[in-house]
Design a protein around this motif. Structure first.
Motif, PDB file in Angstrom:
ATOM      1  N   ASP A 595      38.808  28.115  40.404  1.00 40.28           N
ATOM      2  CA  ASP A 595      40.201  28.731  40.186  1.00 40.28           C
ATOM      3  C   ASP A 595      40.401  29.411  41.519  1.00 40.28           C
ATOM      4  N   MET A 596      40.968  28.693  42.302  1.00 37.48           N
ATOM      5  CA  MET A 596      41.346  28.987  43.645  1.00 37.48           C
ATOM      6  C   MET A 596      42.071  30.225  43.765  1.00 37.48           C
ATOM      7  N   PRO A 597      43.199  30.412  43.119  1.00 33.43           N
ATOM      8  CA  PRO A 597      44.110  31.638  42.940  1.00 33.43           C
ATOM      9  C   PRO A 597      43.386  33.032  42.989  1.00 33.43           C
ATOM     10  N   LEU A 598      42.200  32.864  42.076  1.00 27.65           N
ATOM     11  CA  LEU A 598      41.290  33.863  41.579  1.00 27.65           C
ATOM     12  C   LEU A 598      40.425  34.272  42.743  1.00 27.65           C
ATOM     13  N   MET A 599      39.928  33.306  43.575  1.00 26.38           N
ATOM     14  CA  MET A 599      39.126  33.469  44.588  1.00 26.38           C
ATOM     15  C   MET A 599      40.028  34.183  45.656  1.00 26.38           C
ATOM     16  N   HIS A 600      41.321  33.734  45.766  1.00 25.03           N
ATOM     17  CA  HIS A 600      42.136  34.307  46.765  1.00 25.03           C
ATOM     18  C   HIS A 600      42.181  35.951  46.521  1.00 25.03           C
ATOM     19  N   ARG A 601      42.498  36.229  45.276  1.00 24.43           N
ATOM     20  CA  ARG A 601      42.553  37.708  44.791  1.00 24.43           C
ATOM     21  C   ARG A 601      41.461  38.260  45.054  1.00 24.43           C
ATOM     22  N   CYS A 602      40.274  37.789  44.931  1.00 21.49           N
ATOM     23  CA  CYS A 602      39.023  38.508  45.010  1.00 21.49           C
ATOM     24  C   CYS A 602      38.886  38.835  46.513  1.00 21.49           C
ATOM     25  N   LEU A 603      39.463  38.082  47.337  1.00 20.59           N
ATOM     26  CA  LEU A 603      39.422  38.421  48.931  1.00 20.59           C
ATOM     27  C   LEU A 603      40.487  39.396  49.183  1.00 20.59           C
ATOM     28  N   GLU A 604      41.446  39.375  48.517  1.00 25.38           N
ATOM     29  CA  GLU A 604      42.522  40.248  48.929  1.00 25.38           C
ATOM     30  C   GLU A 604      42.246  41.531  48.415  1.00 25.38           C
ATOM     31  N   ASP A 605      41.562  41.615  47.239  1.00 24.21           N
ATOM     32  CA  ASP A 605      41.121  42.905  46.685  1.00 24.21           C
ATOM     33  C   ASP A 605      40.080  43.748  47.530  1.00 24.21           C
ATOM     34  N   LEU A 606      39.365  42.904  48.561  1.00 23.73           N
ATOM     35  CA  LEU A 606      38.597  43.336  49.328  1.00 23.73           C
ATOM     36  C   LEU A 606      39.451  44.118  50.585  1.00 23.73           C
ATOM     37  N   VAL A 607      40.281  43.139  50.873  1.00 20.22           N
ATOM     38  CA  VAL A 607      41.308  43.766  52.093  1.00 20.22           C
ATOM     39  C   VAL A 607      41.837  45.204  51.823  1.00 20.22           C
ATOM     40  N   ALA A 608      42.272  45.105  50.388  1.00 13.03           N
ATOM     41  CA  ALA A 608      43.040  46.266  50.033  1.00 13.03           C
ATOM     42  C   ALA A 608      42.138  47.415  50.272  1.00 13.03           C
ATOM     43  N   LYS A 609      40.719  47.223  49.593  1.00 13.37           N
ATOM     44  CA  LYS A 609      39.709  48.326  49.666  1.00 13.37           C
ATOM     45  C   LYS A 609      38.328  47.754  49.275  1.00 13.37           C
ATOM     46  N   VAL A 610      37.386  48.041  49.788  1.00 13.37           N
ATOM     47  CA  VAL A 610      36.059  47.823  49.811  1.00 13.37           C
ATOM     48  C   VAL A 610      35.512  48.565  48.889  1.00 13.37           C
ATOM     49  N   ASP A 611      35.143  48.670  47.591  1.00 10.50           N
ATOM     50  CA  ASP A 611      34.303  49.531  46.787  1.00 10.50           C
ATOM     51  C   ASP A 611      33.605  48.982  45.792  1.00 10.50           C
ATOM     52  N   LEU A 612      33.046  49.428  44.923  1.00 10.11           N
ATOM     53  CA  LEU A 612      32.142  48.800  43.983  1.00 10.11           C
ATOM     54  C   LEU A 612      32.844  47.825  43.376  1.00 10.11           C
ATOM     55  N   ALA A 613      33.785  47.964  42.752  1.00  8.38           N
ATOM     56  CA  ALA A 613      34.391  46.933  41.806  1.00  8.38           C
ATOM     57  C   ALA A 613      34.605  45.595  42.731  1.00  8.38           C
ATOM     58  N   SER A 614      35.370  45.804  43.744  1.00  9.70           N
ATOM     59  CA  SER A 614      35.778  44.693  44.684  1.00  9.70           C
ATOM     60  C   SER A 614      34.547  43.939  45.372  1.00  9.70           C
ATOM     61  N   THR A 615      33.636  44.779  45.513  1.00 10.61           N
ATOM     62  CA  THR A 615      32.262  44.084  46.133  1.00 10.61           C
ATOM     63  C   THR A 615      31.717  43.280  45.049  1.00 10.61           C
ATOM     64  N   GLY A 616      31.652  43.945  43.777  1.00  9.94           N
ATOM     65  CA  GLY A 616      31.110  42.968  42.615  1.00  9.94           C
ATOM     66  C   GLY A 616      31.734  41.759  42.309  1.00  9.94           C
ATOM     67  N   ARG A 617      32.951  41.693  42.135  1.00  9.33           N
ATOM     68  CA  ARG A 617      33.741  40.553  42.089  1.00  9.33           C
ATOM     69  C   ARG A 617      33.750  39.600  43.192  1.00  9.33           C
ATOM     70  N   ALA A 618      33.380  40.127  44.394  1.00  8.57           N
ATOM     71  CA  ALA A 618      33.457  39.132  45.625  1.00  8.57           C
ATOM     72  C   ALA A 618      32.172  38.512  45.477  1.00  8.57           C
TER      73      ALA A 618
END
Length: 640
Positions: A595-618
């Motif tokens: 699911d390439m769009p989902l993988m791109h969103r996970c990366l952009e979530d980190l760009v927006a903010k590195v926190d517990l949720a975005s790190t876990g999804r990454a």
């Protein structure tokens, strides 16, 4: 650990030596100290030697026994018992290698050999009279053994690389295996990332005869043990400590420098505090390595430790003055390079893609420091620090009424919790879990943590496979399910072979005393009430290691997480991650699998903010997905 490889032709024609040489060359790193090969009848076998223990310098394989040639990669824990069984004199014993003992065992017990070997081992043996090739692997899966059933032949090896090097083999991805990696479902463990290339399940043996007729069976199981009955609770702790100490001692036969992986928990910590004094008595030291973050560990929640250094340091200090404690912050190691490192040595992706950068850093440090053996505690959750099932009803269903009574009376700290946990929970929750699994498709759960393309999941029938296997994609298990049994299911995981492949890559041997078979056999007979009393879990190790391990570690409930800073590390490599994702976007195989769009969103979530949720999804979605995608990219590049 040493390595083995070989070929058996069904048409009885001699094996082409050039094929054996290709296999040997592909996995040459297994044999820094030489090796040998032999062709007998329609079988060719080879051995690559890594000298670790004193007897290894007398190793010369394959060994020609009375039944036929035998080749093995073996570190035997029951070496003394085998020497006695074969009446080997004390003068001859130091010159008899473990490989030769395996050959003697095959001469005496034939296909029943697996029941007589303890330790880390994989073997191949040719019975000339029966015209059967025997392949077998140890009870806990520390040693690897792969095989490939070709047109008129079967090939086997400790490394998948040797099989992939054979001329004419077709290298196609096994999409089911890749999907299971993406959803972190360690099922169908015989599958590898390559279609038709198989892994012999740990605790299993296999015979191959004329025309490729095969028989596979499980030679060891944790079921069917009678419970021990000591007069005092302290007797269990004392006996456990004795068994555990012997297990550690068995792993210290080497005269080479010894290293250890050390976290802030009980498993690796208990190995270190037992090994250090044993080495000190020989005037030797132990170097312990602990992974620490170099960036803010925001990926750890309040129930986790994102930095285990202080806890590990307390263990190292308590273990003895001969322990040198080293921190590994992997500051100069990249996350993408860590994934490539695993693909290089394992020839396939792993669900633990987020851990590879610090493992690579640790292994390179251990290699640089000249260690020959690494001690670990990888199997400790199922053995030495087992928490216990803690269910009186489960114990009753398993046929242990006296254990059930003691659990009902003593497992919980008060009457309210006894009624809640021992009566209501085992009666109500299994039905609720079953209803939820019936009403909720597994995909509704795994899509929250997986990069698997939903269309590919439908094509593979993944939901149906999960339901048929009884898999709960939420990873919540019934209180009436034996949790420890899952650890010992060979079809439910690849075992601990990846760690062995990693150490072989660096010409080192990994030894895990927590997987010692004699120790496991003892622990399987310890009643469940010895692990659960008055609301406490893992009570056996807490009693046995009182005043041996630091009290905060014995009583601690926070789980260590070594990649808690991986979100920040990804941001440090942001251009490389974007480039990698863009490359996968252009690969049809990756788009079909991921699911390439989902993988791109996970990366952009980190760009927006590195926190517990975005790190876990990454960690769960982005990095696992990249591991699979990078593997598919390698296959595509090789075809072109």
């Amino acid at each position: 650990m040493s390595g083995i490889y070989g070929i058996y032709r069904f048409d009885a024609a001699p094996v082409d030596i050039r094929c054996l040489e290709k296999m040997k060359a592909a996995m040459a790193y297994y044999g820094p100290h030489g090796g040998g090969s032999k062709i007998v009848d329609a079988v060719g076998m080879g051995h690559l030697l890594l000298e670790i223990n004193p007897e290894d310098r007398f190793e010369s394989q394959p060994v020609s026994g009375e039944r036929g040639p035998v080749v093995s990669a073996a570190r035997l824990d029951n070496r003394a018992a085998l020497l006695d069984a074969f009446d080997v004199s004390s003068a001859d014993a130091p010159h008899l290698s473990d490989g030769h003992l395996v050959s003697l065992a095959f001469d005496r017990w034939g296909q029943e050999i697996s029941s007589h070997l303890e330790g880390d081992w994989a073997l191949a043996a040719w019975d000339q009279r029966e015209r059967l090739l025997l392949l077998a692997r140890d009870a806990c899966g520390t040693a690897n053994l792969y095989y490939y059933m070709g047109d008129g032949f079967v090939a086997f090896a400790s490394s998948l690389k040797a099989l992939l090097a054979l001329p004419g083999v077709v290298k196609e991805p096994d999409l089911l295996r890749l999907a299971e990696v993406l959803v972190s479902w360690q099922h169908d463990a015989e599958l590898t990332a390559y279609k038709s290339f198989r892994r012999l399940l740990w605790a299993h043996a296999m015979t191959v005869g004329p025309h490729g007729r095969t028989r596979i069976w499980r030679h060891w199981s944790p079921e069917g043990r009678d419970m021990l009955s000591f007069r005092r609770d302290e007797g269990y702790a004392e006996a456990f400590l004795e068994h555990y100490t012997r297990a550690v001692q068995s792993g210290l036969r080497t005269q080479k420098p010894v290293a250890a992986e050390l976290s802030g928990g009980r498993d690796s910590g208990s190995v270190v505090v037992l090994a250090a004094p044993l080495l000190a008595a020989q005037g030797r030291s132990l170097t312990a390595y602990t992974s620490v973050p170099c960036l803010p560990p925001v990926g750890a929640n309040e129930r986790q430790q994102g930095n285990e250094w202080e806890m590990a340091q307390a263990t190292a200090a308590m273990a003895g003055t001969n322990v040198r404690h080293v921190s590994i912050d992997a500051a100069n190691f990249g996350v993408i390079r860590g994934i490539e490192y695993l693909l290089d040595l394992h020839d396939g992706p792993s669900h633990a893609a987020c851990n590879q950068y610090w493992l690579q850093a640790m292994m390179e440090a251990i290699t640089r420091d000249g260690a020959g053996v690494i001690l670990s505690g990888q199997m400790g959750n199922a053995t030495v620090s087992w928490s216990g099932n803690g269910s009186a009803l489960l114990a009753l269903l398993q046929g242990h009424p006296s254990v059930a009574l003691r659990l009902f009376l003593h497992a919980e700290p008060n009457l309210f919790l006894t009624l809640k946990r021992q009566v209501l929970k085992p009666i109500v929750k299994p039905s609720l879990y079953a209803l939820r699994r019936f009403k909720t498709p597994p995909s509704k759960c795994w899509r929250d943590y997986s990069a698997l393309n939903p269309h590919m999941a439908v094509e593979l029938g993944l939901d149906g496979r999960m339901r048929a296997a009884g898999h709960d994609a939420t990873f919540i298990f019934s209180p009436l399910e034996d949790g420890r049994g899952l650890f010992f299911r060979p079809d439910f995981g690849v075992g601990y072979g990846i760690g062995t492949e990693m150490s072989a890559w660096h010409s080192i041997s990994t030894v895990d005393p927590t997987s010692n078979l004699s120790l496991i056999e003892f622990l399987l007979r310890v009643p469940d009430d010895q692990f659960c009393q008055s609301g406490q879990r893992s009570l056996l190790i807490k009693r046995a290691f009182r005043n041996i391990l630091p009290e905060p570690i014995l009583s601690g409930t926070r789980k260590g997480i070594q990649a808690a800073d991986v979100g920040h590390r990804v941001m440090r490599e942001l251009p490389a991650f974007r480039e990698c994702l863009n490359s996968l976007d252009s690969l049809p195989e990756a788009r079909e699998m991921l699911d390439m769009p989902l993988m791109h969103r996970c990366l952009e979530d980190l760009v927006a903010k590195v926190d517990l949720a975005s790190t876990g999804r990454a960690a769960m979605i982005l990095l696992r997905g990249m591991g699979v995608g990078m593997f598919l990219r390698r296959l595509a590049d090789a075809r072109n």
